[in-house]
Scaffold this motif. Structure first.
Motif, PDB file in Angstrom:
ATOM      1  N   ARG A 232       3.932   9.315  -5.623  1.00  0.00           N
ATOM      2  CA  ARG A 232       2.722   9.056  -6.406  1.00  0.00           C
ATOM      3  C   ARG A 232       1.913   7.978  -5.689  1.00  0.00           C
ATOM      4  O   ARG A 232       2.489   7.021  -5.150  1.00  0.00           O
ATOM      5  CB  ARG A 232       3.070   8.507  -7.800  1.00  0.00           C
ATOM      6  N   PRO A 233       0.589   8.100  -5.666  1.00  0.00           N
ATOM      7  CA  PRO A 233      -0.210   7.039  -5.045  1.00  0.00           C
ATOM      8  C   PRO A 233      -0.043   5.726  -5.805  1.00  0.00           C
ATOM      9  O   PRO A 233       0.037   5.734  -7.038  1.00  0.00           O
ATOM     10  CB  PRO A 233      -1.648   7.554  -5.166  1.00  0.00           C
ATOM     11  N   THR A 234       0.043   4.603  -5.070  1.00  0.00           N
ATOM     12  CA  THR A 234       0.192   3.307  -5.758  1.00  0.00           C
ATOM     13  C   THR A 234      -1.149   2.836  -6.327  1.00  0.00           C
ATOM     14  O   THR A 234      -1.186   1.950  -7.175  1.00  0.00           O
ATOM     15  CB  THR A 234       0.687   2.214  -4.789  1.00  0.00           C
ATOM     16  N   GLY A 235      -2.251   3.415  -5.817  1.00  0.00           N
ATOM     17  CA  GLY A 235      -3.576   2.973  -6.243  1.00  0.00           C
ATOM     18  C   GLY A 235      -4.144   1.931  -5.292  1.00  0.00           C
ATOM     19  O   GLY A 235      -5.297   1.525  -5.428  1.00  0.00           O
ATOM     20  N   ASP A 236      -3.332   1.492  -4.302  1.00  0.00           N
ATOM     21  CA  ASP A 236      -3.759   0.428  -3.388  1.00  0.00           C
ATOM     22  C   ASP A 236      -4.454   0.968  -2.139  1.00  0.00           C
ATOM     23  O   ASP A 236      -4.562   0.262  -1.141  1.00  0.00           O
ATOM     24  CB  ASP A 236      -2.549  -0.419  -2.953  1.00  0.00           C
TER      25      ASP A 236
END
Ligand SMILES: O=C(O)C(=O)C[C@]1(C(=O)O)C=C[C@@H](O)C=C1
Length: 311
Positions: A232-236
């Motif tokens: 999952r993408p960390t959003g960073d």
């Protein structure tokens, strides 16, 4: 006072069916319907309820993003139980509607994805509208002056909201199942049963060759079977991922504990989500040298040689 449980509502969702499977003795007034997955998490975190039930993953469509995002990034909660239930979908409409009248279909995005083939063949020009749940869609269709002509929902939701079936069994896969989890505030873990699942999220340090293999090796060398791996993408930023992992065994099992310690050493962060009884098929046979008694036996051997005994 019986324990109270929040769930993705309104009444008639697959999540309600999952909650009734997990808590068969809970009286109806102890079940608290919420308008979204995030609202279930908020109720649990604010102690408005004792626990909550949310969808985690579907056998056709994969992970439920809203649930994963809360488990990964939200204030930490524990997963204490799971259940998988078969999901089947019916197209419902107000009595008197025929298929040729259907221009706007409301449902949950996961349900739509599972019925895409049928929709393309039978309602190619209909507009699909995403609602918070399949039961919310059925409820919306039943309202006077509804903006929707039909809903894709569970059989029970159509009945509950007084709708008529236009087509049954419309999912592209008749054997689809969704896995649901019960979440609670941090506290004592469920006792090991010998048939458990440990769930966690691993955040690797940085992007480099072999980073994922090194992470997986922590489990492989200790004979811990993995049953789910989802990045999952960390959003960073693009290319920054964390890994959602489900493993056979309980964190109190020596080999699972050792794998988690290894992971903690090599990762920037590890979020433990819980150890809980597994629903479904039994674990695979452990490899030689990786059964539960092998680990304390090797530890005793190490203690003996450290204390100067001849092994
Ligand atoms: O809308 C519902 O009935 C739900 O319980 C949610 C949900 C999901 O999020 O996947 C559950 C099972 C089905 O796969 C479709 C929708």
């Amino acid at each position: 006072m019986p324990n109270r449980y929040a769930y993705l509502g309104p009444a008639g969702t697959f999540t309600e069916a999952a909650l009734r499977t997990l808590e068969p003795d809970a009286p109806a007034e102890a079940l608290v319907p919420c308008s979204g997955v995030d609202a279930v998490f908020a109720e649990v975190r604010s102690a408005g309820v004792d626990g909550g039930v949310v969808p985690l993953e579907n056998s056709v469509e994969g992970g439920v993003t809203a649930t994963l995002a809360e488990l990964i990034n939200g204030e930490p909660l524990l997963v204490t139980a799971e259940t998988a239930i078969p999901v089947a979908f019916t197209l419902f409409a107000r009595p008197g509607t025929s298929l040729s009248d259907v221009k706007r279909v409301a449902t949950h995005p996961h349900a739509l994805a599972q019925c895409r083939g049928w929709m393309t063949r039978n309602l190619p020009d209909a507009e699909a509208c995403a609602l918070a749940s399949t039961a919310a869609a059925a409820q919306a269709v039943a309202e006077p002056g509804s903006a929707y002509d039909a809903a894709i929902a569970a059989g029970i939701a159509g009945e509950r909201y007084g709708l008529s079936p236009l087509a049954e069994g419309i999912a592209d896969r008749s054997d689809a199942a969704t896995r649901f989890v019960r979440i609670t505030r941090p506290g004592p873990l469920p006792a090991p049963t010998g048939h458990d699942c440990t769930s966690l999220v691993a955040f690797p340090h940085d992007d480099r060759p072999g980073a994922l293999m090194e992470l997986l090796n922590q489990f492989a060398v200790r004979g811990v079977n993995l049953t789910r791996l989802e990045s999952r993408p960390t959003g960073d930023g693009l290319g920054r991922y964390c890994f959602c992992i489900d493993a056979d065994g309980h964190v109190s099992d020596p080999h699972v504990g050792e794998a988690l310690m290894g992971l903690r050493r090599i990762c920037a962060d590890v979020r433990f989500l819980g150890s809980f009884p597994r629903s479904g098929s039994p674990a695979v046979t452990p490899l030689r040298g990786t059964t539960a008694p092998d680990f304390p036996a090797a530890e005793r051997w190490l203690e003996r040689i450290r204390s100067g005994e001849v092994a």
